[in-house]
Design an enzyme around this catalytic site. Structure first.
Site, PDB file in Angstrom:
ATOM      1  N   GLU A 185       0.898  -1.236   0.054  1.00  0.00           N
ATOM      2  CA  GLU A 185      -0.070  -0.059  -0.004  1.00  0.00           C
ATOM      3  C   GLU A 185       0.915   1.104   0.022  1.00  0.00           C
ATOM      4  O   GLU A 185       1.786   1.343   0.659  1.00  0.00           O
ATOM      5  CB  GLU A 185      -1.029  -0.131   1.188  1.00  0.00           C
ATOM      6  CG  GLU A 185      -2.125   1.100   1.426  1.00  0.00           C
ATOM      7  CD  GLU A 185      -2.891   0.833   2.573  1.00  0.00           C
ATOM      8  OE1 GLU A 185      -3.923   1.610   2.459  1.00  0.00           O
ATOM      9  OE2 GLU A 185      -2.623  -0.163   3.308  1.00  0.00           O
ATOM     10  N   LYS A 236      -9.095   3.628  -2.597  1.00  0.00           N
ATOM     11  CA  LYS A 236      -9.525   2.695  -1.731  1.00  0.00           C
ATOM     12  C   LYS A 236     -10.934   3.206  -1.067  1.00  0.00           C
ATOM     13  O   LYS A 236     -11.158   4.461  -0.884  1.00  0.00           O
ATOM     14  CB  LYS A 236      -8.329   2.985  -0.406  1.00  0.00           C
ATOM     15  CG  LYS A 236      -8.809   1.843   0.938  1.00  0.00           C
ATOM     16  CD  LYS A 236      -7.374   2.251   2.058  1.00  0.00           C
ATOM     17  CE  LYS A 236      -7.656   1.424   2.823  1.00  0.00           C
ATOM     18  NZ  LYS A 236      -6.418   1.243   3.962  1.00  0.00           N
ATOM     19  N   CYS A 293      -5.982  -3.332   1.718  1.00  0.00           N
ATOM     20  CA  CYS A 293      -5.887  -3.710   3.054  1.00  0.00           C
ATOM     21  C   CYS A 293      -6.975  -3.544   4.060  1.00  0.00           C
ATOM     22  O   CYS A 293      -7.772  -4.894   4.203  1.00  0.00           O
ATOM     23  CB  CYS A 293      -4.992  -2.342   3.675  1.00  0.00           C
ATOM     24  SG  CYS A 293      -3.841  -2.622   5.105  1.00  0.00           S
ATOM     25  N   SER A 299      21.146  -2.292  33.945  1.00  0.00           N
ATOM     26  CA  SER A 299      20.896  -2.297  35.591  1.00  0.00           C
ATOM     27  C   SER A 299      21.129  -3.644  36.021  1.00  0.00           C
ATOM     28  O   SER A 299      21.484  -3.547  37.342  1.00  0.00           O
ATOM     29  CB  SER A 299      19.730  -1.746  35.458  1.00  0.00           C
ATOM     30  OG  SER A 299      18.693  -2.703  35.316  1.00  0.00           O
TER      31      SER A 299
END
Length: 714
Positions: A44, A113, A174, A359
């Site tokens: 896309e 789209k 999509c 750490s």
């Protein structure tokens, strides 16, 4: 048999990198043609990159997209193949997210789209207009730069399908696959045999199976060939697009690309039989529905996808057998997804490496192991001869232009690009210091160790000199406010030191460039606000900011074996602790879960109910009474829910300064991006908490019933 060879791809596009995006598009077309494909589909908005965000509102983005399309149309390598290419464009003064179907230097049609992704991480309606004129096209006037190349003045723009001499192709974009009434249903009934889906679908833990099942379902009942293309990599923001392009035939996956890869271009092809599609569509009920379906306008393209050979008899289908789709476990997804995202971020930011304050706890440990996983992927790609990976590795390690260096050992490469520092104080333990040192040695990173007590003492002395007041910890007779301030100054000074070391450590080693600082706050700590604002969580990027503590522990257990790092076992056994206060008289270390007033497992539950199931305090209490009622009383559950919402509310402001992290968890509290909520709350929630208390008083206490064991909570 009527065989056609089709291609889909995953491209590592980068927002606004028009030159690089063009090169990757052309490479995918060249590879597809070399394998005999006559149809190629890409991701896309592949020309500008999907993640342009508000740049889609700029005329420049659309202009440059046309300029790149013009180069593709003129390129001889893009001829003799039908290409489905993505770009934004303006039609009648409105912006659209489009697919452009091209063949032999001409545009066949433009498909905008119709259904937009507009929740979670997506804001498509902010930039684009959905096309709501279904089964309808309009003439679109082409810009002069295109007219000179194609000789066309206008082309069809809208909801149509493409017909060749031997088949019909339909486009689905999509989000349209995820809608209840997906376009492929009606297109299939109208005779569309090949569906293309161009996506920019991001990675999220445990998400891929949903995508795969929808693609299989798209052709299971209706028959057809489905080509799914997806973006891959970090295109400049918090998302990692995980590729996994695939091809399906009649509800079966027949070809699959990788989900995580450092390759910029990946092409998947398959040779499939159109007769298999037609045979799958012979059911009586389907034929009856097809006869009643409304027709789509057909845009004709003078070509055959079978290469002009017509129906071929006696040839075997190539790569058309069903495959078992390869899914990664959540632990593998954590090892691979953030590592690929970190690689893209590092190479594209053109920095010399990463730095992390190590750490000795599990969070900074997980961050470090993900970097090591990145090094493993780099070495694997380099050994396969991937030139782009090798070139990026040489540049970031400071190798000269004529270097023959190729990463061959993950520890050696890690030592070149990864730096860590243990920043101890008088409250730090021998155990955490040793764990940090041992982990650094195990993965090969360049490690330094320091005590910062003099810096902390200087800050305290400055405060005392200014105010004539000397703050003390609670265990030394001070107030809670004094103790909190003394803890926070240690944490914030670590951030200042981290940036100094990140800027100068390459110089210390005789190298050029600077380092990016990595944060290591997990998603649960962010949700709870259990960290100091502008401490080590304030970094350049954070690879674990979208991962729960529970999943991180599972990942470390996985990496202990998979990466042959026995040292990781000591991190799993250690109690999570900040080590910011003096040890008490009972010699019990500061515990994160005790201080938070909730466990990390509980935090994951709260986060999912709050975000995914959209529960406020009252709704969350109602659900937890059902889920936890067998081992906790309604009053106990009410206390837990109120405590979570109170602490979440008073710390919500910290979300506004979260370090950008790769999105991986669907209950992420990432502010103003994925999680849109206020950052100043009435943290007392008077009405909501009163309603919870009223209900808790009248509900039966199932935890006291025979057979229920309160210990089940553990």
């Amino acid at each position: 048999m009527h065989l056609v060879t089709v291609a889909t791809c995953s491209l590592n596009q980068w927002a606004l990198d028009f030159t690089g995006n063009y090169e990757r598009i052309m490479k995918s077309i060249t590879i597809a043609k070399s394998r005999g494909a006559t149809l190629r589909v890409g991701p896309e908005l592949e020309i500008p990159g999907y993640g342009c965000l508000d740049h889609f509102l700029e005329g420049d983005t659309i202009l440059h997209s046309w300029e790149i399309l013009a180069k593709i149309l003129q390129n001889e390598d893009a001829r003799d193949i039908v290409c489905d290419i993505g770009m934004p464009m303006t039609h009648k003064n409105s912006n659209y997210n489009c697919r452009v179907i091209i063949h032999n230097g001409k545009i066949a049609m433009i498909r905008p789209k119709m259904w937009m992704a507009n929740d979670g991480n997506y804001r498509e309606l902010r930039y684009f207009t959905p096309w709501h004129k279904h089964r309808h096209t309009e003439p679109h006037s082409l810009p002069s730069i295109i007219r000179k190349i194609t000789g066309q003045t206008v082309v069809p723009f809208g909801d149509a399908v493409v017909a060749t001499e031997d088949t019909v192709i339909g486009v689905e974009l999509c989000e349209e696959l995820f809608t209840p009434a997906s376009p492929h249903i009606q297109m299939g009934l109208d005779g569309v045999e090949i569906f293309t889906n161009s996506s920019a679908s991001h990675h999220e833990l445990r998400k891929l199976n949903k995508r795969v099942e929808l693609i299989k379902e798209a052709t299971a009942k209706n028959g057809g060939i489905y080509l799914y293309a997806n973006q891959q990599g970090c295109d400049g923001d918090r998302l990692y697009y995980d590729g996994a392009c695939m091809i399906a035939l009649n509800g079966r996956i027949v070809a699959q690309g990788s989900q995580f890869s450092l390759s910029d271009v990946e092409v998947v092809t398959a040779t499939l039989d159109l007769q298999a599609v037609r045979a799958a569509r012979t059911q009586s009920s389907r034929r009856m529905q097809a006869a009643q379906s409304e027709p789509y306008e057909r845009v004709w393209v003078d070509t055959r996808l079978d290469g002009g050979m017509g129906i071929r008899v006696g040839e075997e289908e190539s790569k058309a057998k069903s495959i078992e789709f390869k899914y990664n476990t959540p632990e593998e997804e954590i090892a691979l997804g953030p590592a690929c995202w970190l690689w893209d971020y590092l190479r594209r930011s053109r920095q010399a490496g990463y730095f992390v304050p190590l750490s000795g706890g599990i969070d900074s440990c997980a961050t470090s192991v993900i970097v090591y996983s990145m090094s493993r992927l780099v070495v694997q790609a380099a050994q396969r001869g991937e030139e782009q990976v090798i070139a990026d590795a040489r540049r970031m390690t400071g190798e000269p232009d004529d270097s023959t260096y190729v990463p061959s050992d993950p520890r050696e490469f890690t030592n070149r690009i990864f730096h860590s520092c243990y920043m101890g104080t008088e409250h730090s333990s021998v155990e955490t210091r040793k764990r940090a040192k041992d982990l650094a040695e195990a993965i090969g990173c360049y490690h330094v160790d320091l005590n910062m007590d003099t810096v902390v003492s200087a800050m305290k002395a400055l405060f005392t000199m200014t105010t004539n007041k000397a703050p003390r910890f609670e265990s030394q007779g001070g107030t809670a406010r004094e103790s909190l301030a003394l803890q926070n100054i240690q944490a914030r000074l670590r951030m200042v030191l981290a940036y100094m070391f990140a800027q100068l450590l390459p110089w210390v080693r005789g190298k050029t460039g600077g380092l990016l600082v990595l944060g290591s706050a997990n998603v649960d700590e962010s949700l709870r606000g259990y960290y100091t604002k502008y401490d080590c969580s304030a970094a350049d990027v954070n690879p674990i900011g979208g991962i729960s503590k529970t999943d991180l522990k599972k990942f470390i257990a996985y990496a202990q074996t998979e990466f042959d790092l026995p040292i990781l076992g000591s991190f799993l056994d250690a109690i999570p602790t900040a080590e910011l206060i003096p040890m008490g008289q009972d010699n019990v270390a500061q515990s994160d879960e005790v201080e938070m007033g909730m466990t990390y497992e509980e935090l994951s539950v709260y986060g999912r109910l709050r975000k995914v199931e959209k529960c406020g305090p009252y709704g969350m209490f109602g659900k937890l009474v059902i889920d936890w009622g067998s081992f906790l009383s309604p009053v106990e559950i009410a206390t837990k829910v109120k405590h979570f919402f109170f602490t979440h509310a008073i710390n919500r402001h910290k979300m506004t300064t979260l370090t950008p992290s790769v999105h991986l968890e669907e209950y992420s509290p990432d502010d103003n991006r994925f999680d849109l909520r206020p950052f100043l709350y009435n943290s007392r929630f008077e009405h909501q908490f009163n309603r919870i208390d009223q209900l808790a008083e009248v509900l039966p206490n199932r935890a006291t019933q025979p057979g229920n064991d309160k210990a089940k909570q553990d």
